[in-house]
Design an enzyme around this catalytic site. Structure first.
Site, PDB file in Angstrom:
ATOM      1  N   CYS A 196       1.684  -1.673  -2.470  1.00 46.45           N
ATOM      2  CA  CYS A 196       1.874  -1.700  -1.005  1.00 46.45           C
ATOM      3  C   CYS A 196       2.275  -0.333  -0.463  1.00 46.45           C
ATOM      4  O   CYS A 196       1.454   0.382   0.092  1.00 46.45           O
ATOM      5  CB  CYS A 196       2.928  -2.745  -0.633  1.00 46.45           C
ATOM      6  SG  CYS A 196       2.494  -4.437  -1.058  1.00 46.45           S
ATOM      7  N   GLY A 197       3.539   0.041  -0.641  1.00 39.47           N
ATOM      8  CA  GLY A 197       4.098   1.225   0.018  1.00 39.47           C
ATOM      9  C   GLY A 197       3.416   2.535  -0.311  1.00 39.47           C
ATOM     10  O   GLY A 197       2.765   3.154   0.544  1.00 39.47           O
ATOM     11  N   ARG A 198       3.556   2.978  -1.534  1.00 40.71           N
ATOM     12  CA  ARG A 198       2.966   4.250  -1.928  1.00 40.71           C
ATOM     13  C   ARG A 198       1.439   4.191  -1.898  1.00 40.71           C
ATOM     14  O   ARG A 198       0.771   5.153  -1.514  1.00 40.71           O
ATOM     15  CB  ARG A 198       3.474   4.653  -3.320  1.00 40.71           C
ATOM     16  CG  ARG A 198       4.914   5.122  -3.318  1.00 40.71           C
ATOM     17  CD  ARG A 198       5.482   5.317  -4.721  1.00 40.71           C
ATOM     18  NE  ARG A 198       5.806   4.053  -5.372  1.00 40.71           N
ATOM     19  CZ  ARG A 198       6.473   3.949  -6.528  1.00 40.71           C
ATOM     20  NH1 ARG A 198       6.863   5.050  -7.149  1.00 40.71           N
ATOM     21  NH2 ARG A 198       6.742   2.766  -7.046  1.00 40.71           N
ATOM     22  N   CYS A 200       0.296   1.522  -7.090  1.00 42.52           N
ATOM     23  CA  CYS A 200       1.644   1.953  -7.437  1.00 42.52           C
ATOM     24  C   CYS A 200       2.217   0.821  -8.287  1.00 42.52           C
ATOM     25  O   CYS A 200       1.573   0.394  -9.235  1.00 42.52           O
ATOM     26  CB  CYS A 200       2.467   2.271  -6.191  1.00 42.52           C
ATOM     27  SG  CYS A 200       2.436   1.022  -4.899  1.00 42.52           S
ATOM     28  N   SER A 201       3.381   0.320  -7.948  1.00 39.54           N
ATOM     29  CA  SER A 201       3.910  -0.826  -8.679  1.00 39.54           C
ATOM     30  C   SER A 201       3.494  -2.125  -8.000  1.00 39.54           C
ATOM     31  O   SER A 201       2.762  -2.924  -8.559  1.00 39.54           O
ATOM     32  CB  SER A 201       5.434  -0.737  -8.774  1.00 39.54           C
ATOM     33  OG  SER A 201       5.960  -1.865  -9.453  1.00 39.54           O
ATOM     34  N   ALA A 202       3.930  -2.290  -6.736  1.00 42.52           N
ATOM     35  CA  ALA A 202       3.573  -3.502  -5.999  1.00 42.52           C
ATOM     36  C   ALA A 202       2.194  -3.391  -5.359  1.00 42.52           C
ATOM     37  O   ALA A 202       1.581  -4.398  -5.022  1.00 42.52           O
ATOM     38  CB  ALA A 202       4.625  -3.793  -4.932  1.00 42.52           C
TER      39      ALA A 202
END
Length: 256
Positions: free
Chosen positions: A214-216, A210-212
């Site tokens: 982590c989350g998605r 995703c971007s970082a």
């Protein structure tokens, strides 16, 4: 900072006479290996979305680990901010410059689904760039008469999942993962023709970012793992202490 035991290791960039010197830190990329619940049959690479500076490293990772499918779970811009630097093109047959003699080309027109864009991409590069690395034995057989090689991969670009939010259509995520598994079936056709598994076997890595990273990214891997366990009827053999949360945290973030 990534844990050395799980981080993805790139080959060091060489320079100098006879390529006898290495660029310090050039083996680093912000990406981790994630083992699947079914051992070596479901493997992931969870990584940060490329920045302008790390796009070359991201493409090197795709080549070196022969990655066939990438799930991009963020948009290029979100909330007016750049979240992932573009490493793809939407112009058919356009050679999109990455660095040095590395290019990415769109093999066919993008296919648009609900909440997802599918792109068939080709990385072209001089195979000599990987001489002295583990990847060289693979890419040197792909050379054309000019010493260039090509690696194809499919990008599943999830477009309906905002940062710090949820998808506007949860069912579309399951549909996307189903399409991913179908493509993995094609990539592992011979192996799967002798199997009665409901979900295709895959010994290759599925890269998710995703971007970082982590989350998605972690959520998509967790969903895919749960779906795998349910369809493989593995849940009956799991102990009462099995924790998917622990499994994901240990594999991706090394938090526990």
């Amino acid at each position: 900072m990534l844990d050395d035991e799980s981080r993805v290791l790139l080959s060091s960039i060489k320079y100098g006479e006879n390529n006898n010197k290495r660029v310090s830190g050039s083996d680093y990329i912000n990406a981790s290996f994630v083992d699947g619940a079914l051992n070596d049959q479901y493997k992931y690479i969870a990584c940060q979305g490329p920045t302008r500076e790390t796009v070359p490293d991201f493409i090197r990772m795709i080549v070196e680990y022969n990655i066939k499918i990438v799930i991009c779970a963020c948009n290029e811009f979100e909330g007016g901010r750049l979240k992932c630097h573009r490493y793809w093109t939407d112009k058919f047959n356009e050679s999109f410059y990455i660095y040095d003699d590395f290019f990415v080309t769109l093999k066919s027109q993008p296919v648009i689904y609900d909440g997802c864009i599918v792109r068939h991409l080709v990385v072209s590069f001089p195979s000599q760039a990987f001489e002295g690395t583990a990847a060289y034995d693979m890419v040197k057989h792909l050379n054309d008469e000019h010493g260039f090689a090509e690696i194809e991969f499919i990008q599943y670009h999830v477009t309906n999942w905002p940062d710090h939010g949820v998808p506007d259509n949860v069912e579309s995520i399951m549909s996307i993962l189903n399409l991913v598994r179908q493509d993995m079936l094609v990539n592992n056709k011979i192996e799967n023709e002798t199997s009665n598994r409901k979900i295709p076997l895959s010994k290759s890595y599925l890269a998710v970012h995703c971007s970082a990273g982590c989350g998605r990214t972690g959520t998509i891997i967790a969903i895919d793992q749960v779906w795998t366990l349910m369809n493989e009827n593995v849940s009956q053999s799991l102990t009462t202490t099995f924790s998917l949360f622990f499994f994901i945290c240990l594999s991706i973030f090394n938090l526990l």
